[in-house]
Enzyme design. Structure first.
Site, mmCIF file in Angstrom:
data_model
loop_
_atom_site.group_PDB
_atom_site.id
_atom_site.type_symbol
_atom_site.label_atom_id
_atom_site.label_comp_id
_atom_site.label_asym_id
_atom_site.label_seq_id
_atom_site.Cartn_x
_atom_site.Cartn_y
_atom_site.Cartn_z
ATOM 1 N N ASP A 137 0.838 -1.211 0.000
ATOM 2 C CA ASP A 137 0.000 0.000 0.000
ATOM 3 C C ASP A 137 0.868 1.253 0.000
ATOM 4 O O ASP A 137 0.608 2.195 0.744
ATOM 5 C CB ASP A 137 -0.921 -0.021 1.232
ATOM 6 C CG ASP A 137 -1.983 1.063 1.130
ATOM 7 O OD1 ASP A 137 -2.540 1.463 2.160
ATOM 8 O OD2 ASP A 137 -2.213 1.549 0.004
ATOM 9 N N ASP A 155 2.633 3.135 8.095
ATOM 10 C CA ASP A 155 1.347 2.440 8.007
ATOM 11 C C ASP A 155 1.417 1.099 7.294
ATOM 12 O O ASP A 155 1.017 0.967 6.144
ATOM 13 C CB ASP A 155 0.318 3.331 7.317
ATOM 14 C CG ASP A 155 -1.075 2.810 7.616
ATOM 15 O OD1 ASP A 155 -2.032 3.522 7.348
ATOM 16 O OD2 ASP A 155 -1.170 1.667 8.125
ATOM 17 N N THR A 172 11.973 -30.759 -1.939
ATOM 18 C CA THR A 172 12.464 -30.334 -3.242
ATOM 19 C C THR A 172 11.537 -29.342 -3.924
ATOM 20 O O THR A 172 10.336 -29.330 -3.694
ATOM 21 C CB THR A 172 12.622 -31.543 -4.186
ATOM 22 O OG1 THR A 172 13.025 -31.030 -5.467
ATOM 23 C CG2 THR A 172 11.286 -32.272 -4.335
HETATM 24 O O1 LIG Z 1 -1.053 12.839 11.158
HETATM 25 C C1 LIG Z 1 -0.625 11.890 10.483
HETATM 26 O O2 LIG Z 1 -1.138 10.765 10.360
HETATM 27 C C2 LIG Z 1 0.618 12.138 9.787
HETATM 28 N N1 LIG Z 1 1.793 12.265 10.625
HETATM 29 N N2 LIG Z 1 2.481 13.424 10.661
HETATM 30 C C3 LIG Z 1 3.613 13.233 11.344
HETATM 31 C C4 LIG Z 1 3.643 11.912 11.784
HETATM 32 N N3 LIG Z 1 4.571 11.203 12.486
HETATM 33 C C5 LIG Z 1 4.308 9.925 12.744
HETATM 34 N N4 LIG Z 1 3.162 9.281 12.353
HETATM 35 C C6 LIG Z 1 2.226 9.989 11.671
HETATM 36 N N5 LIG Z 1 1.075 9.354 11.337
HETATM 37 C C7 LIG Z 1 0.819 7.983 11.680
HETATM 38 C C8 LIG Z 1 1.473 7.086 10.634
HETATM 39 C C9 LIG Z 1 1.200 5.652 10.924
HETATM 40 C C10 LIG Z 1 2.133 4.657 11.083
HETATM 41 N N6 LIG Z 1 1.629 3.435 11.287
HETATM 42 C C11 LIG Z 1 0.307 3.423 11.304
HETATM 43 N N7 LIG Z 1 -0.401 2.241 11.484
HETATM 44 C C12 LIG Z 1 -1.762 2.207 11.535
HETATM 45 O O3 LIG Z 1 -2.449 3.203 11.485
HETATM 46 N N8 LIG Z 1 -2.238 0.937 11.657
HETATM 47 C C13 LIG Z 1 -3.591 0.608 11.747
HETATM 48 C C14 LIG Z 1 -4.558 1.505 12.163
HETATM 49 C C15 LIG Z 1 -5.880 1.056 12.248
HETATM 50 C C16 LIG Z 1 -6.224 -0.236 11.902
HETATM 51 C C17 LIG Z 1 -5.213 -1.089 11.483
HETATM 52 CL CL1 LIG Z 1 -5.613 -2.694 11.016
HETATM 53 C C18 LIG Z 1 -3.919 -0.691 11.396
HETATM 54 S S1 LIG Z 1 -0.344 4.957 11.055
HETATM 55 C C19 LIG Z 1 2.464 11.323 11.346
#
Ligand SMILES: O=C(O)Cn1ncc2ncnc(NCCc3cnc(NC(=O)Nc4cccc(Cl)c4)s3)c21
Length: 273
Positions: A137, A155, A172
């Site tokens: 994604d 994410d 194998t």
């Molecule tokens: O405001 C913003 O979003 C942008 N932003 N700006 C700066 C900043 N610094 C760090 N992180 C940000 N955003 C979060 C990014 C993510 C990483 N990993 C994720 N994983 C997830 O959401 N998993 C998830 C959720 C719901 C259901 C399921 Cl099944 C899986 S979200 C930031």
């Protein structure tokens, strides 16, 4: 940071700062860990949303995958905790926010900037694929920029640990039909295609197969209906790289290694890693 993963975190360990963004499943806040003053991002996910969309297994898989990934171009998941109604992810804070906001603000990126982002993405994906992880994604919304403007893939909510058939095969590989073996590589090649899409979008400001309706976009993708509007700002090397990624036959897409060695990347990428 490893010792912190083991210990139980709670909301009281953090001073919550400004809200960053509003995702589909919850909001993200800047926060500071009280003792160390370390700044993180906290993603708050409501359990009733996980139940409603039946994706708690997906979140668990993401956390298992992401906690094991450590790369300068992958946003770190430091840990998590939960209370009665929320799951909170403790994430690396990307100070310069979402790459697509940068793209829409500037319209398009220079070849040097675009090549640098593509190089960082390619390195991060090579690392993921080594660990049998396919993100699936990769899109501008999932790409963040840290305080130094370094790209971070975020994410992994849709990523999968690719079931590498070799381990499940009892012994194998001799009897495996080519399409079976091919199929394994096929899983990974979706990320290569996406690199082609992103490279085009970084340079032209719009994705290559954009169309009025979703059906039309789908048709354009299936036909790989790729065209390059005349632009003095996009070199033929860039078009060559894009054309070798946006290939229908997944086994013929340029490999991640070959992307890193492509003349356009060598010439333009600032390899700060
Ligand atoms: O405001 C913003 O979003 C942008 N932003 N700006 C700066 C900043 N610094 C760090 N992180 C940000 N955003 C979060 C990014 C993510 C990483 N990993 C994720 N994983 C997830 O959401 N998993 C998830 C959720 C719901 C259901 C399921 Cl099944 C899986 S979200 C930031």
């Amino acid at each position: 940071m490893d010792q912190n993963v083991k210990r139980e975190w709670s909301i009281n360990d953090f001073e919550i700062g400004k809200p960053l963004g509003r995702g589909k499943f919850g909001r993200v806040y800047v926060a500071r860990e009280v003792k160390s003053k370390f700044v993180v991002a906290l993603k708050v996910i409501f359990k009733e949303q996980l139940e409603k969309y039946r994706i708690h297994h997906q979140l668990r898989r993401e956390m298992e995958i992401q906690i094991s990934l450590k790369h300068p171009n992958i946003l770190s998941l430091y840990g998590w905790f939960h209370d009665s109604e929320r799951v909170i992810l403790i994430l690396e804070y990307a100070h310069n926010g979402e790459l697509y906001k940068e793209l829409s603000k500037r319209g398009r990126f220079s070849e040097k900037q675009a090549a640098t982002y593509i190089f960082s993405l390619t390195e991060a994906l090579a690392y993921c694929h080594e660990k049998h992880v396919i993100h699936r994604d990769i899109k501008p919304e999932n790409l963040l920029l840290d305080h130094e403007g370094r790209l971070k893939i975020a994410d992994f909510g849709w990523s999968v640990q690719s079931k590498s058939k070799r381990q499940t095969m009892c012994g194998t590989l001799d009897y495996l039909a080519p399409e079976m073996v091919e199929n394994k590589d096929h899983d990974y090649a979706v990320d290569n295609w996406t690199l082609g899409i992103l490279c085009y979008e970084f340079l032209y400001g719009v994705p290559p197969f954009e169309a009025e309706s979703q059906a039309d976009t789908f048709e354009r993708i299936k036909k790989v209906d790729l065209s390059f509007p005349p632009s003095p700002l996009v070199s033929s090397d860039a078009k060559n790289l894009i054309s070798r990624l946006l290939v229908k036959d997944s086994s013929r897409r340029l490999s991640l290694q070959k992307i890193m060695e492509h003349p356009w990347i060598i010439k333009n990428a600032n390899r700060m890693g």
